[in-house]
Enzyme design. Sequence first.
Site, PDB file in Angstrom:
ATOM      1  N   LEU A   1      76.160  10.271 -60.026  1.00 41.39           N
ATOM      2  CA  LEU A   1      77.084  11.143 -60.771  1.00 41.39           C
ATOM      3  C   LEU A   1      78.339  10.413 -61.253  1.00 41.39           C
ATOM      4  O   LEU A   1      79.438  10.975 -61.231  1.00 41.39           O
ATOM      5  CB  LEU A   1      77.494  12.363 -59.927  1.00 41.39           C
ATOM      6  CG  LEU A   1      76.365  13.294 -59.454  1.00 41.39           C
ATOM      7  CD1 LEU A   1      76.944  14.437 -58.617  1.00 41.39           C
ATOM      8  CD2 LEU A   1      75.586  13.876 -60.629  1.00 41.39           C
TER       9      LEU A   1
ATOM     10  N   LYS B   1      76.550  14.697 -69.610  1.00 41.61           N
ATOM     11  CA  LYS B   1      76.521  14.065 -68.301  1.00 41.61           C
ATOM     12  C   LYS B   1      77.231  14.977 -67.299  1.00 41.61           C
ATOM     13  O   LYS B   1      78.092  15.751 -67.679  1.00 41.61           O
ATOM     14  CB  LYS B   1      77.322  12.769 -68.482  1.00 41.61           C
ATOM     15  CG  LYS B   1      77.174  11.867 -67.371  1.00 41.61           C
ATOM     16  CD  LYS B   1      77.574  10.467 -67.671  1.00 41.61           C
ATOM     17  CE  LYS B   1      77.389   9.725 -66.345  1.00 41.61           C
ATOM     18  NZ  LYS B   1      76.166  10.086 -65.641  1.00 41.61           N
TER      19      LYS B   1
ATOM     20  N   LYS C   1      70.174  24.559 -63.084  1.00 46.88           N
ATOM     21  CA  LYS C   1      69.122  23.527 -63.110  1.00 46.88           C
ATOM     22  C   LYS C   1      68.502  23.389 -61.726  1.00 46.88           C
ATOM     23  O   LYS C   1      69.198  23.080 -60.759  1.00 46.88           O
ATOM     24  CB  LYS C   1      69.680  22.180 -63.577  1.00 46.88           C
ATOM     25  CG  LYS C   1      68.581  21.139 -63.780  1.00 46.88           C
ATOM     26  CD  LYS C   1      69.048  19.956 -64.613  1.00 46.88           C
ATOM     27  CE  LYS C   1      67.882  19.082 -65.031  1.00 46.88           C
ATOM     28  NZ  LYS C   1      68.305  17.983 -65.889  1.00 46.88           N
TER      29      LYS C   1
ATOM     30  N   CYS D   1      70.958  17.330 -57.960  1.00 42.01           N
ATOM     31  CA  CYS D   1      71.058  15.873 -58.010  1.00 42.01           C
ATOM     32  C   CYS D   1      70.660  15.295 -56.663  1.00 42.01           C
ATOM     33  O   CYS D   1      71.268  15.624 -55.652  1.00 42.01           O
ATOM     34  CB  CYS D   1      72.474  15.423 -58.361  1.00 42.01           C
ATOM     35  SG  CYS D   1      72.603  13.625 -58.323  1.00 42.01           S
TER      36      CYS D   1
END
Lengths: 308, 336
Positions: free
Chosen positions: A74, A46, A167, A131
């Site tokens: 998050l 995570k 990412k 994100c």
Amino acid sequence: MKTDLSVKFSKLTLQNPVFVASGTCGYVDELSDFIDINALGGFITKSITPLPRPGNDTPRTVETDAGMLNAIGLANIGCERFIAEKLPLMQNFKTPFFVNIAGRTIEDYICVAERLADKNQIAGLELNISCPNVKAGGITFGTDPAAVSQITKAVRKAAGNKILIVKLTPNVTDISITARAAVENGADALSLVNTFTAMAVDIETRKPVLANRTGGLSGPAIKPIAIYMVNKVYNEVARPAAIPILGGGGICNAGDALEFIMAGASAVFVGTANFLCPTAATGIIAGIEKWLISHGISEISELIGCLK
Amino acid sequence: MNVPEVFLRKGLTKTFEKFMHRPQTTQQKGPYNATVESNILRSGKFGRLTLRLEGTAAQVFRVAKPGQFAQFDVSNLRIPPAELIPDELVNSAKRNVILRRPLSLAGISDIADAEAVLLDILYCIVGPGSLRLSTAEKGDRISLIGPLGRGFFVPAGKKLALLVAGGMGAPPLQHLAGYLREKHKNIEVLAFAGAKTITDLPYFDIDISKVSDKPDFSIREFSRYAVKSLPATDDGSAGFKGFVTECMRKWLDANKIKPSDAIIYACGPELMLKAAADLATDYGIDCQVSLEQNMACGTGLCQSCAVKCCCPNGEKIYKLCCKDGPVFDSREVVWE
């Protein structure tokens, strides 16, 4: 015939190409009720931020056609508690662990990377610049090539000898541009794709369903777009630079995973499928092996980027 | 930080501590395959699904605690023919369902002479998932994960359990009624069963002619465990006229009980749970509530089902409905 599922991934040789994706598998051992963590090719935790984050208000997720939206925000226990409570648990496993790191500012990312750079329980870091569900940081870095360059360079410097995966967000016009920015500034691997920014509306209340209004779309609904993007980045950036791709987006079965591998991914991540069935990742590993045997292929690495 | 007043009441913090440390189930949780034994629909809205579990699944579900739940894969079940799809579900009925559906256990019973158990599930048709569940037929296979979460906890020394079921909050309390009758024979149990109107009472075996304004055996789902019930409907079409929590308040005023002897177990809509929590505070009675939240995984991975909670030291945190709950002490929940 002996089947070899191992793949090279930066300086590692993984026992198989299947990772569990950040945000879908907990910190370390949460999936242990269902699967053997040691059977995985890799594990991505995570997202970790310097300070704990409570996360967004609810509803945080909603099911959509062949997929789901999430806006968790998050939520995590923060870097220090993670180091104190979760890192020691990793010693019980031989799987390579990667810590997904996130933040609001470049300094946040550097702070977490520096704290983790000398921790021998982890193989590397995954830089979350994609994100879509936080007000600052995350995707705002990931869509701007200059910011991707700057943050990758800074974290590369802070991360010591850890493998650095960047990412990428799919919420850009040309994903190869951000991919190139990451690779040219020290990324050891690229993972793609993160979720697509999306919205669902409750027609009775005339409000977005999610408290955060928007969320990230994941699941089978995004798979074909993710495969296209993996193939594009493989051809235009990763193969020329000899950088591995960790590919994923909606993978639910072995066939899905093989599509990504043939399109150019050296390894794949299973995300939303862990929610549908917590044994999904190990089932996919078994399915890949079965497929290789039935097709007389002795090494999975032959299939990477084999698209005709 | 300011310690919330509800935690300061003498003696209550101790039971809260015990509640917080109640055990988690560590057994294997599947996925398991269950076989549909029967699926009965009532008034086109409520369903009672009975599943047969064998082998390991039977062993782990046999000891599941009331308040625990399971995640059901309904993606392979049929969509009813168009004419049987309710108007409000016309737009969503054909949606490609991927997530499992969390449902509380309503009861578990052994099958004589077989290494198998029967699992009862009650559901209400509210969306594409429950719509598919309504088409399950005897012999169909359904994958499930569970038992999940932490269920109701019975503190030592309690002599009276007051169950408060609002609408579709009934299933875990039916399970609890059976559990208390079997494991805690000395605890007197009384169920308050509320709904908007008589047809919304989600019971399959209710004898309306017996319903009165006193505790009675009109609801078979409770009376089979020798538990009396007091129905309440907002419109007065059955039992007490008004909210089920008002019905309980009236009963508490008429029956002098020692608050520390009693415990309230509640499951239902959030407004009802908040009312039950307020009532518990007013009377100084322990209260546990079973909450409902949107879930994706049900196993603690996705962090969807956050519940805002208040620690005894005043700190506000999010807990997970699926792992920390779904049963919470009413004092720890921040009601909004």
